[in-house]
Scaffold this motif. Structure first.
Motif, PDB file in Angstrom:
ATOM      1  N   THR A   1       0.826  -1.200   0.000  1.00 34.34           N
ATOM      2  CA  THR A   1       0.000   0.000   0.000  1.00 34.34           C
ATOM      3  C   THR A   1       0.865   1.256   0.000  1.00 34.34           C
TER       4      THR A   1
ATOM      5  N   VAL B   1      -0.038  10.068  -8.719  1.00 33.75           N
ATOM      6  CA  VAL B   1      -0.648   8.812  -8.288  1.00 33.75           C
ATOM      7  C   VAL B   1      -1.081   7.984  -9.502  1.00 33.75           C
ATOM      8  N   ALA B   2      -1.568   8.652 -10.549  1.00 31.99           N
ATOM      9  CA  ALA B   2      -1.936   7.940 -11.774  1.00 31.99           C
ATOM     10  C   ALA B   2      -0.716   7.236 -12.367  1.00 31.99           C
TER      11      ALA B   2
ATOM     12  N   SER C   1       0.116   4.225 -10.288  1.00 32.15           N
ATOM     13  CA  SER C   1      -0.831   3.145 -10.555  1.00 32.15           C
ATOM     14  C   SER C   1      -0.408   2.334 -11.782  1.00 32.15           C
ATOM     15  N   GLU C   2       0.126   3.021 -12.783  1.00 36.27           N
ATOM     16  CA  GLU C   2       0.605   2.334 -13.977  1.00 36.27           C
ATOM     17  C   GLU C   2       1.858   1.511 -13.687  1.00 36.27           C
TER      18      GLU C   2
ATOM     19  N   HIS D   1       2.854   0.365 -10.727  1.00 32.97           N
ATOM     20  CA  HIS D   1       2.635  -0.656  -9.697  1.00 32.97           C
ATOM     21  C   HIS D   1       1.159  -1.055  -9.680  1.00 32.97           C
ATOM     22  N   PRO D   2       0.732  -1.829 -10.661  1.00 29.13           N
ATOM     23  CA  PRO D   2      -0.698  -2.177 -10.747  1.00 29.13           C
ATOM     24  C   PRO D   2      -1.213  -2.969  -9.553  1.00 29.13           C
TER      25      PRO D   2
ATOM     26  N   CYS E   1      -0.265  -2.406  -6.415  1.00 27.50           N
ATOM     27  CA  CYS E   1      -0.191  -1.579  -5.208  1.00 27.50           C
ATOM     28  C   CYS E   1      -1.553  -0.951  -4.902  1.00 27.50           C
ATOM     29  N   ARG E   2      -1.946  -0.994  -3.649  1.00 26.93           N
ATOM     30  CA  ARG E   2      -3.194  -0.338  -3.243  1.00 26.93           C
ATOM     31  C   ARG E   2      -2.873   1.109  -2.870  1.00 26.93           C
ATOM     32  N   LEU E   3      -3.305   2.030  -3.710  1.00 26.68           N
ATOM     33  CA  LEU E   3      -3.016   3.455  -3.534  1.00 26.68           C
ATOM     34  C   LEU E   3      -4.211   4.183  -2.928  1.00 26.68           C
ATOM     35  N   SER E   4      -3.924   5.151  -2.088  1.00 34.39           N
ATOM     36  CA  SER E   4      -5.007   5.982  -1.550  1.00 34.39           C
ATOM     37  C   SER E   4      -4.518   7.416  -1.419  1.00 34.39           C
TER      38      SER E   4
END
Length: 322
Positions: free
Chosen positions: A91, A109-110, A113-114, A116-117, A119-122
């Motif tokens: 995370t 963050v976008a 996300s690319e 680390h697909p 990974c749980r991002l917040s």
């Protein structure tokens, strides 16, 4: 936790070497020798043994704080190792004020996300006080700070300098008057023309509002009315509805994609230039993903400054998006 640290905490808990020895099943001489060796290695006394119960010296209090910080880091590390062993998702929790959560942070963050697909991002948008609180509670891995005076456990690095820009709906009499005055004065508009105009401003308790108030006083500006808002997206929405003129950060204008149909006018750096910082809590484990996020933020800020030359387009002269 190592045995030396456990010894110190037991003595502190029981108030004496004798009490700590009984609680741990060791002899008083053995525990006393262990403490003496530790103090010799450190080069200072941890306890004042002349008091009953024993009391911490000034340096001893600092050492106790270090022990507790180390334990917190160790506990956090062990929890994350167990999570990986169980196949749980990695995370990354990022915090920022609404302005930056809605703009440059979303860009970074976008990208994360690319990369680390799995990974749980917040992303948490909050006031600076709440960001500090959330980080202190271990609910944020890192956050974007607009304030350099954070508590000592926070480490901060400069990301970029931001500036507030005056934005005026294009095609209005006020836009024309300011543009004309800028043309006749080498690019700097006559701010006194803003006297009597309606404004959309951040709440009085926010630091930027004080800078705006100083700006108003210097140029003799008395708004005809003021609508108070708590985030910049609301200012854009109201400005588009003809409710007034507002001040927005350059980065928000650049990255949010909300600011079409406006003309931008520069404001004095002396009042409206400020630091944007990347903050982590040194009491917590530093996630490697924080470093990647910081790199992404720096790259976006660099692209903004370099390729788009946004500073020159907005801070040096009016730019028109008609």
């Amino acid at each position: 936790m190592n045995s030396a640290d456990e010894t110190v905490l037991k003595i502190l808990e029981y108030g004496s070497i004798t009490g700590a020895a009984k609680a741990t099943g060791l002899t008083q001489p053995a525990l006393s020798s262990s403490l003496i060796r530790l103090e010799q290695e450190l080069g200072f006394k941890i306890f004042n043994r002349k008091t009953t119960p024993v009391s911490l010296t000034v340096k001893g209090r600092m050492y106790i704080d270090l022990i507790r910080r180390r334990q917190k880091l160790t506990d956090c590390f062990e929890e994350k190792i167990k999570a990986v062993d169980k196949g749980e998702t990695v995370t990354l929790s990022v915090g920022a004020t609404v302005t930056y959560a809605d703009s440059i942070v979303m860009e970074a963050v976008a990208r994360m996300s690319e990369l680390h697909p799995d990974c749980r991002l917040s992303v948490r948008a909050a006031t600076m006080d709440n960001l500090v609180k959330l980080s202190g509670e271990g609910k944020l891995d890192c956050f974007i700070s607009t304030y350099s005076g954070l508590p000592e456990q926070f480490r901060q690095e400069l990301l970029f300098y931001d500036r507030y820009i005056l934005i005026v709906p294009s095609g209005t009499p006020m836009e024309q008057a300011l543009s004309d005055s800028a043309l006749h004065s080498g690019g700097v508009p006559d701010y006194a023309l803003l006297n009597g105009a309606p404004f959309i401003l951040l709440d009085e308790e926010q630091p930027m509002r004080q800078r705006v108030n100083d700006f108003f006083r210097f140029y003799g500006i008395q708004p005809s009315k003021v609508i108070n808002i708590d985030h910049n997206s609301a200012a854009v929405t109201l400005a588009k509805k003809g409710c007034g003129i507002c001040f927005l950060p350059q980065s928000f204008i650049r990255f949010s994609g909300l600011c079409d149909r406006f003309v931008y006018f520069p404001l004095p750096d002396m009042l409206f230039k400020y630091e944007i910082l990347f903050a982590v809590n040194d009491d917590l484990e530093y996630s490697p993903l924080c470093g990647e996020l910081k790199t992404a933020l720096l790259e976006f800020a660099g692209e903004w400054e370099e390729s788009r030359k946004f500073n020159n387009d907005t801070a040096d002269r009016p730019s028109n998006d008609k």
